[in-house]
Design a protein around this motif. Structure first.
Motif, PDB file in Angstrom:
ATOM      1  N   ARG A 106       0.838  -1.205   0.000  1.00 54.27           N
ATOM      2  CA  ARG A 106       0.000   0.000   0.000  1.00 54.27           C
ATOM      3  C   ARG A 106       0.873   1.256   0.000  1.00 54.27           C
ATOM      4  NH1 ARG A 106      -3.310  -1.719   3.314  1.00 54.27           N
ATOM      5  NH2 ARG A 106      -2.132  -1.301   5.209  1.00 54.27           N
ATOM      6  N   GLN A 107       1.912   1.280   0.833  1.00 52.57           N
ATOM      7  CA  GLN A 107       2.803   2.432   0.902  1.00 52.57           C
ATOM      8  C   GLN A 107       3.563   2.619  -0.419  1.00 52.57           C
ATOM      9  OE1 GLN A 107       2.914   4.754   3.305  1.00 52.57           O
ATOM     10  NE2 GLN A 107       1.244   3.613   4.264  1.00 52.57           N
ATOM     11  N   TYR A 108       3.921   1.527  -1.063  1.00 59.45           N
ATOM     12  CA  TYR A 108       4.596   1.591  -2.360  1.00 59.45           C
ATOM     13  C   TYR A 108       3.682   2.238  -3.404  1.00 59.45           C
ATOM     14  CZ  TYR A 108       6.811  -0.070  -6.687  1.00 59.45           C
ATOM     15  OH  TYR A 108       7.389  -0.155  -7.924  1.00 59.45           O
ATOM     16  N   ASN A 109       2.411   1.854  -3.400  1.00 58.11           N
ATOM     17  CA  ASN A 109       1.458   2.452  -4.345  1.00 58.11           C
ATOM     18  C   ASN A 109       1.286   3.941  -4.081  1.00 58.11           C
ATOM     19  OD1 ASN A 109       0.942   0.162  -5.900  1.00 58.11           O
ATOM     20  ND2 ASN A 109      -0.544  -0.595  -4.428  1.00 58.11           N
ATOM     21  N   TYR A 110       1.194   4.345  -2.813  1.00 55.45           N
ATOM     22  CA  TYR A 110       1.128   5.772  -2.482  1.00 55.45           C
ATOM     23  C   TYR A 110       2.374   6.489  -2.985  1.00 55.45           C
ATOM     24  CZ  TYR A 110      -2.637   4.709   0.884  1.00 55.45           C
ATOM     25  OH  TYR A 110      -3.798   4.312   1.494  1.00 55.45           O
ATOM     26  N   PHE A 111       3.521   5.861  -2.772  1.00 57.29           N
ATOM     27  CA  PHE A 111       4.807   6.436  -3.179  1.00 57.29           C
ATOM     28  C   PHE A 111       4.827   6.671  -4.694  1.00 57.29           C
ATOM     29  CE2 PHE A 111       9.264   5.907  -4.492  1.00 57.29           C
ATOM     30  CZ  PHE A 111       9.914   6.795  -3.638  1.00 57.29           C
ATOM     31  N   LYS A 112       4.386   5.669  -5.460  1.00 59.34           N
ATOM     32  CA  LYS A 112       4.355   5.780  -6.923  1.00 59.34           C
ATOM     33  C   LYS A 112       3.427   6.901  -7.387  1.00 59.34           C
ATOM     34  CE  LYS A 112       3.171   1.778  -8.392  1.00 59.34           C
ATOM     35  NZ  LYS A 112       2.880   0.561  -9.142  1.00 59.34           N
ATOM     36  N   LEU A 113       2.349   7.130  -6.631  1.00 58.65           N
ATOM     37  CA  LEU A 113       1.381   8.166  -6.992  1.00 58.65           C
ATOM     38  C   LEU A 113       1.770   9.545  -6.477  1.00 58.65           C
ATOM     39  CD1 LEU A 113      -1.903   6.169  -6.276  1.00 58.65           C
ATOM     40  CD2 LEU A 113      -0.963   6.772  -8.530  1.00 58.65           C
ATOM     41  N   GLY A 114       2.886   9.619  -5.762  1.00 52.57           N
ATOM     42  CA  GLY A 114       3.332  10.898  -5.225  1.00 52.57           C
ATOM     43  C   GLY A 114       2.583  11.324  -3.973  1.00 52.57           C
ATOM     44  N   LYS A 115       1.880  10.390  -3.351  1.00 54.03           N
ATOM     45  CA  LYS A 115       1.154  10.692  -2.122  1.00 54.03           C
ATOM     46  C   LYS A 115       2.075  10.501  -0.912  1.00 54.03           C
ATOM     47  CE  LYS A 115      -3.410   9.365  -3.810  1.00 54.03           C
ATOM     48  NZ  LYS A 115      -4.588   8.530  -3.553  1.00 54.03           N
ATOM     49  N   LYS A 116       1.624  11.002   0.228  1.00 53.60           N
ATOM     50  CA  LYS A 116       2.390  10.839   1.463  1.00 53.60           C
ATOM     51  C   LYS A 116       2.537   9.355   1.754  1.00 53.60           C
ATOM     52  CE  LYS A 116       2.561  12.179   6.265  1.00 53.60           C
ATOM     53  NZ  LYS A 116       1.939  12.920   7.348  1.00 53.60           N
ATOM     54  N   SER A 117       3.779   8.932   2.013  1.00 54.75           N
ATOM     55  CA  SER A 117       4.063   7.518   2.187  1.00 54.75           C
ATOM     56  C   SER A 117       5.292   7.334   3.065  1.00 54.75           C
ATOM     57  CB  SER A 117       4.313   6.884   0.818  1.00 54.75           C
ATOM     58  OG  SER A 117       4.813   5.579   0.945  1.00 54.75           O
ATOM     59  N   SER A 118       5.321   6.226   3.783  1.00 51.96           N
ATOM     60  CA  SER A 118       6.513   5.889   4.559  1.00 51.96           C
ATOM     61  C   SER A 118       7.539   5.135   3.714  1.00 51.96           C
ATOM     62  CB  SER A 118       6.121   5.044   5.780  1.00 51.96           C
ATOM     63  OG  SER A 118       5.521   3.834   5.353  1.00 51.96           O
ATOM     64  N   MET A 119       7.183   4.838   2.472  1.00 45.05           N
ATOM     65  CA  MET A 119       8.092   4.118   1.577  1.00 45.05           C
ATOM     66  C   MET A 119       9.197   5.044   1.092  1.00 45.05           C
ATOM     67  SD  MET A 119       8.840   1.217   0.341  1.00 45.05           S
ATOM     68  CE  MET A 119       7.422   0.318   0.920  1.00 45.05           C
ATOM     69  N   THR A 120      10.400   4.480   0.965  1.00 43.38           N
ATOM     70  CA  THR A 120      11.550   5.231   0.456  1.00 43.38           C
ATOM     71  C   THR A 120      12.221   4.419  -0.647  1.00 43.38           C
ATOM     72  OG1 THR A 120      13.124   4.217   2.004  1.00 43.38           O
ATOM     73  CG2 THR A 120      11.966   6.226   2.760  1.00 43.38           C
ATOM     74  N   HIS A 121      13.092   5.071  -1.401  1.00 42.97           N
ATOM     75  CA  HIS A 121      13.861   4.350  -2.431  1.00 42.97           C
ATOM     76  C   HIS A 121      14.706   3.257  -1.780  1.00 42.97           C
ATOM     77  CE1 HIS A 121      12.782   6.811  -5.858  1.00 42.97           C
ATOM     78  NE2 HIS A 121      13.002   7.906  -5.133  1.00 42.97           N
ATOM     79  N   GLU A 122      15.274   3.546  -0.632  1.00 45.78           N
ATOM     80  CA  GLU A 122      16.112   2.565   0.067  1.00 45.78           C
ATOM     81  C   GLU A 122      15.293   1.324   0.439  1.00 45.78           C
ATOM     82  OE1 GLU A 122      18.986   2.235   3.994  1.00 45.78           O
ATOM     83  OE2 GLU A 122      17.489   3.827   3.929  1.00 45.78           O
ATOM     84  N   ARG A 123      14.099   1.535   0.962  1.00 47.02           N
ATOM     85  CA  ARG A 123      13.249   0.408   1.339  1.00 47.02           C
ATOM     86  C   ARG A 123      12.825  -0.395   0.117  1.00 47.02           C
ATOM     87  NH1 ARG A 123       9.401   2.897   6.182  1.00 47.02           N
ATOM     88  NH2 ARG A 123      11.085   3.055   7.711  1.00 47.02           N
TER      89      ARG A 123
END
Length: 96
Positions: free
Chosen positions: A67-84
């Motif tokens: 879920r966080q990855y999908n938010y990240f891809k959409l440019g939404k607030k997310s705890s996902m990082t490139h490192e993760r």
């Protein structure tokens, strides 16, 4: 009583709950990541072998990473990082 205090101390009781709450979120994330790595070593994958009935915490964590990855891809607030993302990719994590 002092006896009860001693018994609680002997099992590692945490007296200051704020110390637990202030644990960096990255430490928690890394702990779950290590659990996922061990799971993969034992079961061979990061996808179909995680069953909610047997390991609900890991199952929920994996769902949250997707879920966080999908938010990240959409440019939404997310705890996902490139490192993760790189770390999860390195163990063959399946994103969808």
């Amino acid at each position: 009583t002092q006896e009860r205090i001693g018994m609680l101390n002997s099992i590692g009781f945490v007296w200051d709950a704020s110390a637990v709450r202030s644990q960096p979120k990255n430490d928690v994330w890394m702990s779950k990541f290590e659990m996922l790595k061990k799971h993969k070593e034992q079961h061979g994958d990061c996808l179909n072998s995680i069953v909610p009935q047997y390991d609900p915490h890991l199952y929920n964590w994996v769902c949250n990473q997707r879920r966080q990855y999908n938010y990240f891809k959409l440019g939404k607030k997310s705890s996902m990082t490139h490192e993760r993302i790189d770390m999860l990719d390195s163990i063959g994590f399946v994103w969808d």
